[in-house]
Design a protein around this motif. Sequence first.
Motif, PDB file in Angstrom:
ATOM      1  N   ASP A   1       0.833  -1.197   0.000  1.00  0.00           N
ATOM      2  CA  ASP A   1       0.000   0.000   0.000  1.00  0.00           C
ATOM      3  C   ASP A   1       0.870   1.251   0.000  1.00  0.00           C
ATOM      4  O   ASP A   1       0.602   2.202  -0.720  1.00  0.00           O
ATOM      5  CB  ASP A   1      -0.946   0.016   1.195  1.00  0.00           C
ATOM      6  CG  ASP A   1      -2.072  -0.991   1.052  1.00  0.00           C
ATOM      7  OD1 ASP A   1      -2.750  -1.242   2.059  1.00  0.00           O
ATOM      8  OD2 ASP A   1      -2.261  -1.521  -0.049  1.00  0.00           O
TER       9      ASP A   1
ATOM     10  N   VAL B   1      -5.069   9.048 -11.162  1.00  0.00           N
ATOM     11  CA  VAL B   1      -6.161   8.141 -10.785  1.00  0.00           C
ATOM     12  C   VAL B   1      -6.558   7.263 -11.980  1.00  0.00           C
ATOM     13  O   VAL B   1      -6.781   6.059 -11.825  1.00  0.00           O
ATOM     14  CB  VAL B   1      -7.363   8.928 -10.225  1.00  0.00           C
ATOM     15  CG1 VAL B   1      -8.585   8.026 -10.061  1.00  0.00           C
ATOM     16  CG2 VAL B   1      -6.993   9.566  -8.885  1.00  0.00           C
TER      17      VAL B   1
ATOM     18  N   ILE C   1      -9.773  -1.568  -4.486  1.00  0.00           N
ATOM     19  CA  ILE C   1     -10.146  -0.149  -4.445  1.00  0.00           C
ATOM     20  C   ILE C   1      -9.245   0.627  -3.487  1.00  0.00           C
ATOM     21  O   ILE C   1      -8.994   1.816  -3.690  1.00  0.00           O
ATOM     22  CB  ILE C   1     -11.646   0.026  -4.092  1.00  0.00           C
ATOM     23  CG1 ILE C   1     -12.119   1.459  -4.346  1.00  0.00           C
ATOM     24  CG2 ILE C   1     -11.919  -0.370  -2.659  1.00  0.00           C
ATOM     25  CD1 ILE C   1     -12.266   1.804  -5.786  1.00  0.00           C
ATOM     26  N   LYS C   2      -8.717  -0.046  -2.468  1.00  0.00           N
ATOM     27  CA  LYS C   2      -7.816   0.621  -1.521  1.00  0.00           C
ATOM     28  C   LYS C   2      -6.526   1.058  -2.211  1.00  0.00           C
ATOM     29  O   LYS C   2      -5.937   2.070  -1.843  1.00  0.00           O
ATOM     30  CB  LYS C   2      -7.507  -0.281  -0.327  1.00  0.00           C
ATOM     31  CG  LYS C   2      -8.691  -0.506   0.577  1.00  0.00           C
ATOM     32  CD  LYS C   2      -8.339  -1.451   1.697  1.00  0.00           C
ATOM     33  CE  LYS C   2      -9.574  -1.771   2.521  1.00  0.00           C
ATOM     34  NZ  LYS C   2      -9.291  -2.793   3.529  1.00  0.00           N
TER      35      LYS C   2
ATOM     36  N   ARG D   1      -7.293   4.238  -3.927  1.00  0.00           N
ATOM     37  CA  ARG D   1      -7.330   5.287  -2.900  1.00  0.00           C
ATOM     38  C   ARG D   1      -5.908   5.744  -2.554  1.00  0.00           C
ATOM     39  O   ARG D   1      -5.627   6.943  -2.491  1.00  0.00           O
ATOM     40  CB  ARG D   1      -8.033   4.770  -1.642  1.00  0.00           C
ATOM     41  CG  ARG D   1      -8.053   5.773  -0.492  1.00  0.00           C
ATOM     42  CD  ARG D   1      -8.256   5.116   0.847  1.00  0.00           C
ATOM     43  NE  ARG D   1      -7.135   4.234   1.138  1.00  0.00           N
ATOM     44  CZ  ARG D   1      -7.167   3.272   2.032  1.00  0.00           C
ATOM     45  NH1 ARG D   1      -8.261   3.032   2.710  1.00  0.00           N
ATOM     46  NH2 ARG D   1      -6.100   2.516   2.251  1.00  0.00           N
ATOM     47  N   ASN D   2      -5.007   4.791  -2.344  1.00  0.00           N
ATOM     48  CA  ASN D   2      -3.618   5.133  -2.015  1.00  0.00           C
ATOM     49  C   ASN D   2      -2.930   5.849  -3.167  1.00  0.00           C
ATOM     50  O   ASN D   2      -2.120   6.753  -2.950  1.00  0.00           O
ATOM     51  CB  ASN D   2      -2.842   3.883  -1.613  1.00  0.00           C
ATOM     52  CG  ASN D   2      -3.356   3.300  -0.318  1.00  0.00           C
ATOM     53  OD1 ASN D   2      -3.916   4.005   0.504  1.00  0.00           O
ATOM     54  ND2 ASN D   2      -3.188   2.013  -0.142  1.00  0.00           N
TER      55      ASN D   2
ATOM     56  N   ALA E   1      -4.442   7.810  -5.321  1.00  0.00           N
ATOM     57  CA  ALA E   1      -4.995   9.172  -5.321  1.00  0.00           C
ATOM     58  C   ALA E   1      -4.391  10.006  -4.190  1.00  0.00           C
ATOM     59  O   ALA E   1      -4.045  11.179  -4.395  1.00  0.00           O
ATOM     60  CB  ALA E   1      -6.518   9.130  -5.195  1.00  0.00           C
ATOM     61  N   ILE E   2      -4.248   9.415  -3.023  1.00  0.00           N
ATOM     62  CA  ILE E   2      -3.650  10.147  -1.892  1.00  0.00           C
ATOM     63  C   ILE E   2      -2.218  10.549  -2.219  1.00  0.00           C
ATOM     64  O   ILE E   2      -1.797  11.683  -1.965  1.00  0.00           O
ATOM     65  CB  ILE E   2      -3.733   9.323  -0.590  1.00  0.00           C
ATOM     66  CG1 ILE E   2      -5.192   9.196  -0.142  1.00  0.00           C
ATOM     67  CG2 ILE E   2      -2.883   9.949   0.508  1.00  0.00           C
ATOM     68  CD1 ILE E   2      -5.413   8.195   0.986  1.00  0.00           C
TER      69      ILE E   2
END
Length: 134
Positions: A46, A82, A102-103, A106-107, A109-110
Amino acid sequence: MKLVIRWAPAIVCMAIIFYLSAQTGDDLGSLLPYFQKWIPALESFDIGHFFAYFVLALTFFWAMLPFSIHPLGKVTVVVLCVLYGLSDEYHQSFIPGRMSDIKDIRNDAIGAIIAVLVVSLPVLNKRIRKRFLS
């Protein structure tokens, strides 16, 4: 030629991400202990997603200068990251021992958002604007 030089780091970064995404679950399982040796807090990839897309956002930002200095340019950088993250997860769904998550997006995008925030810090923003808008 200037356009090629600007985009080369982003293309290399995307190629590295693609290569790592093409590794099977077993291949990654053999890589993880190596990374954990150097970064003990690393329990999964991650943080790898975060870091990869942080760097990808910086390369997109540089490739799109001076457009990326403006708010719409910064949003474009994040959106491109993204979208590439989505394609990366889709690609992973075809690799044995890997799956889409999906996580991870998210990572991604962060990482991209934080990279854009870093280049938006007043001290950096001022230097970038001076160099590319003067």
